[in-house]
Design a protein around this motif. Structure first.
Motif, PDB file in Angstrom:
ATOM      1  N   TYR A  30      25.718  29.852  53.254  1.00 37.71           N
ATOM      2  CA  TYR A  30      25.741  30.337  51.555  1.00 37.71           C
ATOM      3  C   TYR A  30      26.165  31.580  52.154  1.00 37.71           C
ATOM      4  N   GLY A  31      26.055  32.537  53.177  1.00 36.97           N
ATOM      5  CA  GLY A  31      26.547  34.066  53.088  1.00 36.97           C
ATOM      6  C   GLY A  31      25.108  34.683  53.048  1.00 36.97           C
ATOM      7  N   GLU A  32      25.182  36.018  53.471  1.00 42.20           N
ATOM      8  CA  GLU A  32      24.276  36.828  53.482  1.00 42.20           C
ATOM      9  C   GLU A  32      23.568  37.129  52.279  1.00 42.20           C
ATOM     10  N   PHE A  33      24.221  36.740  51.092  1.00 42.25           N
ATOM     11  CA  PHE A  33      23.690  37.269  49.836  1.00 42.25           C
ATOM     12  C   PHE A  33      22.464  36.233  49.556  1.00 42.25           C
ATOM     13  N   VAL A  34      22.318  35.335  50.463  1.00 42.60           N
ATOM     14  CA  VAL A  34      21.001  34.348  50.449  1.00 42.60           C
ATOM     15  C   VAL A  34      19.845  34.928  50.669  1.00 42.60           C
ATOM     16  N   LEU A  35      19.920  35.931  51.469  1.00 39.88           N
ATOM     17  CA  LEU A  35      18.880  36.849  51.940  1.00 39.88           C
ATOM     18  C   LEU A  35      18.275  37.880  50.994  1.00 39.88           C
ATOM     19  N   LEU A  36      16.782  37.442  50.593  1.00 40.26           N
ATOM     20  CA  LEU A  36      16.382  38.576  49.529  1.00 40.26           C
ATOM     21  C   LEU A  36      16.221  40.018  50.226  1.00 40.26           C
ATOM     22  N   ARG A  37      16.172  40.108  51.420  1.00 43.54           N
ATOM     23  CA  ARG A  37      15.925  41.257  52.006  1.00 43.54           C
ATOM     24  C   ARG A  37      17.248  41.454  53.152  1.00 43.54           C
ATOM     25  N   PRO A  38      18.512  42.200  52.550  1.00 40.43           N
ATOM     26  CA  PRO A  38      19.643  42.161  53.401  1.00 40.43           C
ATOM     27  C   PRO A  38      19.445  42.732  54.572  1.00 40.43           C
ATOM     28  N   VAL A  39      20.193  42.507  55.792  1.00 39.82           N
ATOM     29  CA  VAL A  39      20.133  43.005  57.030  1.00 39.82           C
ATOM     30  C   VAL A  39      20.954  44.357  56.936  1.00 39.82           C
ATOM     31  N   LEU A  40      20.770  45.277  58.016  1.00 38.31           N
ATOM     32  CA  LEU A  40      20.724  46.439  58.063  1.00 38.31           C
ATOM     33  C   LEU A  40      21.852  46.591  58.994  1.00 38.31           C
ATOM     34  N   ALA A  41      23.243  46.531  58.578  1.00 39.16           N
ATOM     35  CA  ALA A  41      24.290  46.687  59.331  1.00 39.16           C
ATOM     36  C   ALA A  41      25.307  47.510  58.843  1.00 39.16           C
ATOM     37  N   TRP A  42      26.415  47.862  59.501  1.00 33.25           N
ATOM     38  CA  TRP A  42      27.395  48.512  59.124  1.00 33.25           C
ATOM     39  C   TRP A  42      28.075  48.145  57.828  1.00 33.25           C
ATOM     40  N   HIS A  43      28.164  46.886  57.688  1.00 31.33           N
ATOM     41  CA  HIS A  43      28.893  46.340  56.186  1.00 31.33           C
ATOM     42  C   HIS A  43      27.865  46.525  55.002  1.00 31.33           C
ATOM     43  N   THR A  44      26.511  46.688  55.542  1.00 33.09           N
ATOM     44  CA  THR A  44      25.647  46.899  54.295  1.00 33.09           C
ATOM     45  C   THR A  44      24.918  48.318  54.094  1.00 33.09           C
ATOM     46  N   ALA A  45      25.666  49.175  54.888  1.00 40.47           N
ATOM     47  CA  ALA A  45      25.171  50.704  54.973  1.00 40.47           C
ATOM     48  C   ALA A  45      25.449  51.338  53.549  1.00 40.47           C
ATOM     49  N   VAL A  46      26.469  50.826  52.746  1.00 41.22           N
ATOM     50  CA  VAL A  46      26.468  51.136  51.340  1.00 41.22           C
ATOM     51  C   VAL A  46      25.198  51.044  50.529  1.00 41.22           C
ATOM     52  N   LEU A  47      24.566  49.734  50.698  1.00 44.12           N
ATOM     53  CA  LEU A  47      23.554  49.174  49.985  1.00 44.12           C
ATOM     54  C   LEU A  47      22.325  49.976  50.333  1.00 44.12           C
ATOM     55  N   TRP A  48      22.085  50.283  51.476  1.00 39.20           N
ATOM     56  CA  TRP A  48      20.963  50.815  51.995  1.00 39.20           C
ATOM     57  C   TRP A  48      20.876  52.365  51.607  1.00 39.20           C
ATOM     58  N   LEU A  49      22.055  52.964  51.881  1.00 37.57           N
ATOM     59  CA  LEU A  49      22.036  54.464  51.757  1.00 37.57           C
ATOM     60  C   LEU A  49      22.299  54.969  50.435  1.00 37.57           C
ATOM     61  N   THR A  50      22.721  54.098  49.274  1.00 37.63           N
ATOM     62  CA  THR A  50      23.013  54.679  48.117  1.00 37.63           C
ATOM     63  C   THR A  50      21.706  55.014  47.355  1.00 37.63           C
ATOM     64  N   PRO A  51      20.616  54.175  47.481  1.00 34.46           N
ATOM     65  CA  PRO A  51      19.322  54.881  46.855  1.00 34.46           C
ATOM     66  C   PRO A  51      18.692  56.174  47.201  1.00 34.46           C
ATOM     67  N   PRO A  52      18.762  56.544  48.731  1.00 36.32           N
ATOM     68  CA  PRO A  52      18.233  57.698  49.233  1.00 36.32           C
ATOM     69  C   PRO A  52      19.334  58.909  48.785  1.00 36.32           C
ATOM     70  N   ALA A  53      20.729  58.429  48.961  1.00 38.84           N
ATOM     71  CA  ALA A  53      21.532  59.640  48.383  1.00 38.84           C
ATOM     72  C   ALA A  53      21.406  59.927  46.978  1.00 38.84           C
ATOM     73  N   VAL A  54      21.156  59.247  46.251  1.00 44.60           N
ATOM     74  CA  VAL A  54      21.137  59.164  44.909  1.00 44.60           C
ATOM     75  C   VAL A  54      19.861  60.043  44.486  1.00 44.60           C
ATOM     76  N   LEU A  55      18.717  59.782  45.272  1.00 44.97           N
ATOM     77  CA  LEU A  55      17.676  60.531  44.915  1.00 44.97           C
ATOM     78  C   LEU A  55      17.786  62.073  45.467  1.00 44.97           C
ATOM     79  N   ALA A  56      18.317  61.987  46.601  1.00 49.43           N
ATOM     80  CA  ALA A  56      18.657  63.549  47.110  1.00 49.43           C
ATOM     81  C   ALA A  56      19.466  64.351  46.255  1.00 49.43           C
ATOM     82  N   LEU A  57      20.709  63.642  45.926  1.00 47.90           N
ATOM     83  CA  LEU A  57      21.464  64.432  44.745  1.00 47.90           C
ATOM     84  C   LEU A  57      20.802  64.722  43.415  1.00 47.90           C
ATOM     85  N   GLY A  58      20.006  63.869  43.070  1.00 49.09           N
ATOM     86  CA  GLY A  58      19.237  63.907  42.122  1.00 49.09           C
ATOM     87  C   GLY A  58      18.134  65.143  42.266  1.00 49.09           C
TER      88      GLY A  58
END
Length: 152
Positions: free
Chosen positions: A90-118
């Motif tokens: 079914y793909g990685e979307f089926v995981l409630l907690r996504p894996v930390l990998a290069w292809h999911t870096a944007v998913l993991w890094l966007t919230p801290p980046a938005v908080l830092a910019l704010g």
């Protein structure tokens, strides 16, 4: 007494255990396998509901996924092998907690980046709002002020 009834009902609802969508005919006879199935199911997303685990969802697809998990456990797969099988299917979307990998870096890094910019934006705005230091009066201004404030 009538005023206590709504409070009692709310208290009962708050203390009631969360309803699970697992049907009695899905429950495995072996309690250890059932506990493993529940642990695995709690980490898999219902692809229909998207914000619920397959354990919490009544959707037919969630039921199918629960049955797949239990079938794989019956066949002797370990927990990670079951999760890997479902992810391959079914793909990685089926995981409630996504894996930390290069292809999911944007998913993991966007919230801290938005908080830092704010935070940076708030800090810069606060720096600009500081009142300027009061300038000292020139001798001519002090004389004019003394003239205006002297008693008459």
């Amino acid at each position: 007494m009538p005023r206590l009834l709504p409070v009692a009902l709310l208290l009962l609802l708050a203390l009631a255990p969360a309803a699970r969508a697992v049907q009695p005919n899905e429950v495995m006879a072996d309690p250890q396998l059932e506990a493993r199935a529940r642990d695995i199911s709690a980490g898999l997303r219902c692809l229909v509901c998207q914000n619920q685990s397959i354990d919490d969802s009544d959707a037919p697809l969630a039921r199918d996924l629960r049955l797949i998990v239990r079938e794989r456990l019956r066949q002797g797969d370990d927990d990670q092998a079951v999760v890997d099988y479902v992810v391959r299917r079914y793909g990685e979307f089926v995981l409630l907690r996504p894996v930390l990998a290069w292809h999911t870096a944007v998913l993991w890094l966007t919230p801290p980046a938005v908080l830092a910019l704010g935070g940076l934006g708030l800090w810069l705005r606060a720096r600009r709002r500081r009142p300027a230091r009061p300038a000292f009066l020139s001798p001519e201004e002090e004389a004019a002020l003394a003239e205006l404030t002297r008693p008459r």
